[in-house]
Design a protein around this motif. Structure first.
Motif, PDB file in Angstrom:
ATOM      1  N   LYS A  47       0.808  -1.198   0.000  1.00  0.00           N
ATOM      2  CA  LYS A  47       0.000   0.000   0.000  1.00  0.00           C
ATOM      3  C   LYS A  47       0.852   1.262   0.000  1.00  0.00           C
ATOM      4  O   LYS A  47       0.390   2.335  -0.347  1.00  0.00           O
ATOM      5  N   GLY A  48       2.106   1.146   0.413  1.00  0.00           N
ATOM      6  CA  GLY A  48       2.940   2.324   0.658  1.00  0.00           C
ATOM      7  C   GLY A  48       3.092   3.251  -0.532  1.00  0.00           C
ATOM      8  O   GLY A  48       3.222   4.467  -0.366  1.00  0.00           O
ATOM      9  N   SER A  73       5.829  -7.457   3.491  1.00  0.00           N
ATOM     10  CA  SER A  73       7.138  -7.952   3.917  1.00  0.00           C
ATOM     11  C   SER A  73       7.426  -7.612   5.368  1.00  0.00           C
ATOM     12  O   SER A  73       8.207  -8.270   6.023  1.00  0.00           O
ATOM     13  N   TYR A  74       6.779  -6.554   5.854  1.00  0.00           N
ATOM     14  CA  TYR A  74       7.000  -6.149   7.245  1.00  0.00           C
ATOM     15  C   TYR A  74       5.851  -6.696   8.077  1.00  0.00           C
ATOM     16  O   TYR A  74       4.860  -6.020   8.307  1.00  0.00           O
ATOM     17  N   GLU A 104       7.820   1.985  -6.418  1.00  0.00           N
ATOM     18  CA  GLU A 104       7.905   1.673  -4.978  1.00  0.00           C
ATOM     19  C   GLU A 104       8.011   2.955  -4.163  1.00  0.00           C
ATOM     20  O   GLU A 104       8.474   3.980  -4.664  1.00  0.00           O
ATOM     21  N   ASP A 105       7.609   2.877  -2.908  1.00  0.00           N
ATOM     22  CA  ASP A 105       7.779   4.035  -2.024  1.00  0.00           C
ATOM     23  C   ASP A 105       9.182   4.063  -1.424  1.00  0.00           C
ATOM     24  O   ASP A 105       9.792   5.112  -1.306  1.00  0.00           O
ATOM     25  N   ILE A 106       9.683   2.875  -1.038  1.00  0.00           N
ATOM     26  CA  ILE A 106      10.994   2.854  -0.386  1.00  0.00           C
ATOM     27  C   ILE A 106      11.712   1.533  -0.654  1.00  0.00           C
ATOM     28  O   ILE A 106      11.072   0.479  -0.724  1.00  0.00           O
ATOM     29  N   ASP A 108      14.630  -0.536   1.143  1.00  0.00           N
ATOM     30  CA  ASP A 108      15.330  -0.587   2.423  1.00  0.00           C
ATOM     31  C   ASP A 108      16.329  -1.747   2.318  1.00  0.00           C
ATOM     32  O   ASP A 108      17.410  -1.603   1.743  1.00  0.00           O
ATOM     33  N   THR A 109      15.971  -2.926   2.815  1.00  0.00           N
ATOM     34  CA  THR A 109      16.884  -4.071   2.678  1.00  0.00           C
ATOM     35  C   THR A 109      16.993  -4.526   1.219  1.00  0.00           C
ATOM     36  O   THR A 109      17.977  -5.151   0.828  1.00  0.00           O
ATOM     37  N   GLY A 110      15.956  -4.256   0.437  1.00  0.00           N
ATOM     38  CA  GLY A 110      15.929  -4.706  -0.961  1.00  0.00           C
ATOM     39  C   GLY A 110      15.292  -6.077  -1.123  1.00  0.00           C
ATOM     40  O   GLY A 110      15.109  -6.558  -2.242  1.00  0.00           O
ATOM     41  N   THR A 112      12.203  -7.115  -0.596  1.00  0.00           N
ATOM     42  CA  THR A 112      10.898  -7.099  -1.278  1.00  0.00           C
ATOM     43  C   THR A 112      11.089  -6.999  -2.787  1.00  0.00           C
ATOM     44  O   THR A 112      10.515  -7.776  -3.564  1.00  0.00           O
ATOM     45  N   ASP A 164       4.127   3.774   6.435  1.00  0.00           N
ATOM     46  CA  ASP A 164       3.409   3.571   7.693  1.00  0.00           C
ATOM     47  C   ASP A 164       4.299   3.046   8.811  1.00  0.00           C
ATOM     48  O   ASP A 164       5.399   2.543   8.586  1.00  0.00           O
ATOM     49  N   ARG A 170       0.202   6.984   7.174  1.00  0.00           N
ATOM     50  CA  ARG A 170       0.317   6.997   5.704  1.00  0.00           C
ATOM     51  C   ARG A 170      -0.238   8.286   5.113  1.00  0.00           C
ATOM     52  O   ARG A 170       0.165   8.720   4.042  1.00  0.00           O
TER      53      ARG A 170
HETATM   54  C1  PRP Z   1       7.463  -1.612   2.648  1.00  0.00           C
HETATM   55  C2  PRP Z   1       7.713  -0.748   1.420  1.00  0.00           C
HETATM   56  C3  PRP Z   1       8.488  -1.650   0.498  1.00  0.00           C
HETATM   57  C4  PRP Z   1       9.249  -2.546   1.441  1.00  0.00           C
HETATM   58  C5  PRP Z   1      10.678  -2.095   1.464  1.00  0.00           C
HETATM   59  O1  PRP Z   1       6.330  -2.398   2.412  1.00  0.00           O
HETATM   60  O2  PRP Z   1       6.506  -0.321   0.835  1.00  0.00           O
HETATM   61  O3  PRP Z   1       7.627  -2.440  -0.318  1.00  0.00           O
HETATM   62  O4  PRP Z   1       8.636  -2.397   2.729  1.00  0.00           O
HETATM   63  O5  PRP Z   1      11.419  -2.827   2.382  1.00  0.00           O
HETATM   64  P1  PRP Z   1      12.622  -3.806   2.010  1.00  0.00           P
HETATM   65  O6  PRP Z   1      13.464  -3.130   0.953  1.00  0.00           O
HETATM   66  O7  PRP Z   1      13.340  -3.944   3.315  1.00  0.00           O
HETATM   67  O8  PRP Z   1      12.048  -5.105   1.552  1.00  0.00           O
HETATM   68  P2  PRP Z   1       5.485  -3.131   3.541  1.00  0.00           P
HETATM   69  O9  PRP Z   1       5.745  -4.600   3.481  1.00  0.00           O
HETATM   70  O10 PRP Z   1       5.693  -2.441   4.849  1.00  0.00           O
HETATM   71  O11 PRP Z   1       4.007  -2.938   3.027  1.00  0.00           O
HETATM   72  P3  PRP Z   1       3.185  -1.587   2.764  1.00  0.00           P
HETATM   73  O12 PRP Z   1       3.654  -1.029   1.442  1.00  0.00           O
HETATM   74  O13 PRP Z   1       1.773  -2.054   2.702  1.00  0.00           O
HETATM   75  O14 PRP Z   1       3.440  -0.638   3.907  1.00  0.00           O
END
Ligand code: PRP
Ligand code: 7HP
Length: 185
Positions: A47-48, A73-74, A104-106, A108-110, A112, A164, A170
């Motif tokens: 959803k991000g 993923s979180y 994508e919004d972010i 982080d670890t990569g 996802t 979030d 959000r």
């Molecule tokens: C967040 C974000 C990315 C992912 C990035 O999604 O939107 O998809 O984490 O993290 P990573 O690089 O460490 O994998 P989340 O699973 O929190 O779902 P959301 O978009 O619904 O908040």
């Protein structure tokens, strides 16, 4: 139910609404130039990325198709990636032979994106590139080639503009650093 004061829970505004708007316009212009004359499909990862996708698609001036996936993923209320990616919603249409830009919004670890890239490559798109609003390279566990990056940010947990913590924040119009007290108890 305990009440949440969203603005008070933010320690610092990292990216203002104006900065985000200007960057999204710039990315839209760049993408419109790069994909001119091609058949572009934007695939956003819910959803991000919802606010980013909504603004980015309207700053792109060439015809685009859109599709939406949702992955998780979180797991639960946490600031750490579980590394386990679950597809909650799959693509609605075939992307075979299309130029696909994953929004994508972010990153982080990569983890996802690493999973998603392998999954989408299996569907034989003509090309597959990545556009992320935020990149947090300090946390990367897998190398991902990113084609369009809005902002490179430090290793802080951020919320707002789609991002979030525990499904909240959000709807903030800016990206801010969440006060550590909020997630450390
Ligand atoms: C967040 C974000 C990315 C992912 C990035 O999604 O939107 O998809 O984490 O993290 P990573 O690089 O460490 O994998 P989340 O699973 O929190 O779902 P959301 O978009 O619904 O908040
Ligand atoms: C995921 C995520 N969600 C919200 N804020 C962050 O800083 C994040 N990194 N990875």
């Amino acid at each position: 139910m305990t009440s949440v004061d969203m603005e008070a829970d933010v320690a610092e505004v990292l990216l203002s609404e104006d900065e985000i708007r200007a960057k999204v316009l710039e990315l839209g212009r760049q993408i419109s130039d790069d994909y001119a004359g091609r058949q572009l499909t934007l695939v956003s990862v819910l959803k991000g990325s919802l606010p980013f996708m909504a603004d980015l698609m309207r700053s792109i001036t060439i015809p685009v198709r859109i599709d939406l996936m949702e992955v998780s993923s979180y797991g639960g209320i946490t600031t750490e990636s579980s590394g386990l990616v679950r597809i909650l919603k799959d693509l609605s249409s075939s992307i075979e032979g299309s130029d696909v830009l994953l929004v994508e919004d972010i990153i982080d670890t990569g983890l996802t994106l690493n999973y998603l890239l392998r999954y989408l490559r299996g569907k034989n798109p003509a090309s597959l590139r990545i556009c992320t609003l935020l990149d947090k390279p300090a946390r990367r566990l897998v190398e991902i080639p990113v084609d369009y990056i809005g902002f490179t940010i430090p290793d802080r947990f951020v919320v707002g503009y789609g991002l979030d913590y525990g499904e909240l924040y959000r709807n903030l119009r800016f990206v801010g650093v969440l006060r550590p007290e909020v997630y450390s108890g």
